[in-house]
Design a protein around this motif. Structure first.
Motif, PDB file in Angstrom:
ATOM      1  N   UNK A  31     -33.489 -52.123 -14.608  1.00 51.10           N
ATOM      2  CA  UNK A  31     -33.528 -53.324 -13.778  1.00 51.10           C
ATOM      3  C   UNK A  31     -34.419 -54.407 -14.368  1.00 51.10           C
ATOM      4  N   UNK A  32     -35.287 -54.019 -15.295  1.00 49.85           N
ATOM      5  CA  UNK A  32     -36.204 -54.974 -15.909  1.00 49.85           C
ATOM      6  C   UNK A  32     -35.812 -55.331 -17.338  1.00 49.85           C
ATOM      7  N   UNK A  33     -34.558 -55.068 -17.684  1.00 56.86           N
ATOM      8  CA  UNK A  33     -34.039 -55.507 -18.981  1.00 56.86           C
ATOM      9  C   UNK A  33     -33.604 -56.965 -18.871  1.00 56.86           C
ATOM     10  N   UNK A  40     -34.354 -60.942 -15.625  1.00 56.16           N
ATOM     11  CA  UNK A  40     -34.200 -59.502 -15.518  1.00 56.16           C
ATOM     12  C   UNK A  40     -32.880 -59.199 -14.810  1.00 56.16           C
ATOM     13  N   UNK A  41     -32.332 -58.020 -15.063  1.00 53.17           N
ATOM     14  CA  UNK A  41     -31.097 -57.590 -14.398  1.00 53.17           C
ATOM     15  C   UNK A  41     -31.234 -57.700 -12.883  1.00 53.17           C
ATOM     16  N   UNK A 115     -28.350 -53.296  -9.978  1.00 55.18           N
ATOM     17  CA  UNK A 115     -27.898 -53.224 -11.367  1.00 55.18           C
ATOM     18  C   UNK A 115     -26.520 -53.846 -11.564  1.00 55.18           C
ATOM     19  N   UNK A 116     -26.107 -54.716 -10.598  1.00 50.36           N
ATOM     20  CA  UNK A 116     -24.810 -55.397 -10.711  1.00 50.36           C
ATOM     21  C   UNK A 116     -25.008 -56.914 -10.650  1.00 50.36           C
ATOM     22  N   UNK A 117     -25.462 -57.504 -11.764  1.00 50.31           N
ATOM     23  CA  UNK A 117     -25.818 -58.930 -11.759  1.00 50.31           C
ATOM     24  C   UNK A 117     -24.655 -59.880 -12.017  1.00 50.31           C
ATOM     25  N   UNK A 118     -23.436 -59.350 -12.163  1.00 51.32           N
ATOM     26  CA  UNK A 118     -22.324 -60.201 -12.589  1.00 51.32           C
ATOM     27  C   UNK A 118     -21.350 -60.545 -11.468  1.00 51.32           C
ATOM     28  N   UNK A 191     -21.517 -52.638 -13.765  1.00 50.21           N
ATOM     29  CA  UNK A 191     -22.938 -52.388 -13.533  1.00 50.21           C
ATOM     30  C   UNK A 191     -23.633 -52.119 -14.866  1.00 50.21           C
ATOM     31  N   UNK A 192     -24.947 -52.045 -14.790  1.00 50.44           N
ATOM     32  CA  UNK A 192     -25.739 -51.696 -15.971  1.00 50.44           C
ATOM     33  C   UNK A 192     -26.140 -50.236 -15.801  1.00 50.44           C
ATOM     34  N   UNK A 193     -25.353 -49.368 -16.410  1.00 50.75           N
ATOM     35  CA  UNK A 193     -25.568 -47.933 -16.250  1.00 50.75           C
ATOM     36  C   UNK A 193     -26.193 -47.317 -17.499  1.00 50.75           C
ATOM     37  N   UNK A 194     -25.780 -47.829 -18.649  1.00 51.07           N
ATOM     38  CA  UNK A 194     -26.313 -47.351 -19.933  1.00 51.07           C
ATOM     39  C   UNK A 194     -26.758 -48.561 -20.759  1.00 51.07           C
ATOM     40  N   UNK A 195     -27.444 -48.316 -21.826  1.00 52.85           N
ATOM     41  CA  UNK A 195     -27.912 -49.430 -22.661  1.00 52.85           C
ATOM     42  C   UNK A 195     -26.748 -50.209 -23.259  1.00 52.85           C
ATOM     43  N   UNK A 196     -25.615 -49.538 -23.453  1.00 57.17           N
ATOM     44  CA  UNK A 196     -24.431 -50.217 -23.976  1.00 57.17           C
ATOM     45  C   UNK A 196     -23.813 -51.199 -22.999  1.00 57.17           C
ATOM     46  N   UNK A 197     -24.201 -51.121 -21.712  1.00 52.37           N
ATOM     47  CA  UNK A 197     -23.655 -52.045 -20.709  1.00 52.37           C
ATOM     48  C   UNK A 197     -24.353 -53.396 -20.722  1.00 52.37           C
ATOM     49  N   UNK A 198     -25.479 -53.491 -21.393  1.00 57.84           N
ATOM     50  CA  UNK A 198     -26.189 -54.779 -21.462  1.00 57.84           C
ATOM     51  C   UNK A 198     -25.434 -55.739 -22.370  1.00 57.84           C
ATOM     52  N   UNK A 199     -25.256 -56.993 -21.950  1.00 55.57           N
ATOM     53  CA  UNK A 199     -24.594 -57.960 -22.824  1.00 55.57           C
ATOM     54  C   UNK A 199     -25.416 -58.184 -24.082  1.00 55.57           C
ATOM     55  N   UNK A 200     -24.732 -58.482 -25.171  1.00 55.13           N
ATOM     56  CA  UNK A 200     -25.436 -58.742 -26.437  1.00 55.13           C
ATOM     57  C   UNK A 200     -26.251 -60.018 -26.301  1.00 55.13           C
TER      58      UNK A 200
END
Length: 200
Positions: A31-33, A40-41, A115-118, A191-200
């Motif tokens: 949540x703090x990525x 932050x997310x 974890x669903x910021x979109x 959602x942001x579930x894994x590190x791969x879910x974070x946008x580049x």
């Protein structure tokens, strides 16, 4: 089109999960990525709710690493759920106890995930309108798949307070009529579930 007058809901932001799939070691809080815009997310998720609803109650766990401070700075009412590790159901029931309808004149709750910021603001507005139009539960649908957030009318107050475990409100959704709203919004499934879910 904004939600019509008289159909205000209280926002609930569930931000009490530990995100173990994101970092099994528990070092990085998903949540703090940071997202590409700098938020932050969890802050981006909260901003969406606050853009549509006048009052948002956020649930955080003990020792949240700074999530509560970030959400208070935005204007959310933050409450700590000591039993957060026991599952989303308990966190949601905790939130409902801290979001009494009579305090804000609300007709129900819009329950979103930290974890669903979109999710698009238009989707949130459509859910609020559905409850205002008499739906007991309203959920968004994209490409035939139901997603989050989910809105609940006041009729489900007792059932929400009785939730426990890690299923959240799934049993309530399975046993009650749900008004689904088709939306052009893939964010309801992202959602942001894994590190791969974070946008580049």
């Amino acid at each position: 089109m904004p939600p019509r007058e008289g159909s205000t809901l209280t926002g609930i932001l569930l931000a009490a999960g530990r995100g173990r799939r994101f970092d099994p070691a528990g070092v990085q809080n998903k949540l703090l990525q940071r997202l590409p815009g700098g938020d932050f997310v969890v802050v981006a998720s909260a901003r969406r709710l606050l853009a549509v609803l006048p009052h948002v109650v956020a649930v955080v766990p003990p020792h949240d690493g700074g999530v509560a401070d970030a959400l208070r700075a935005l204007g959310c009412t933050v409450t700590v759920c000591a039993d957060a590790d026991s599952g989303m159901g308990l966190s949601l029931a905790h939130a409902i106890r801290h979001a009494p309808l009579e305090t804000h004149g609300a007709s129900g709750w819009l329950v979103a995930l930290g974890d669903m910021p979109f999710v698009a603001e238009a989707t949130l507005q459509a859910l609020v309108r559905a409850i205002g139009d008499g739906a007991g539960i309203a959920a968004p649908l994209f490409d035939g798949r139901r997603g989050n957030p989910v809105a609940f009318g006041a009729i489900h107050h007792a059932a929400l307070l009785a939730l426990d475990g890690d299923q959240g409100a799934r049993r309530l959704l399975a046993s009650s009529p749900v008004t689904t709203i088709a939306v052009p919004d893939p964010g309801i499934l992202r959602d942001i579930d894994t590190q791969g879910d974070l946008p580049a």
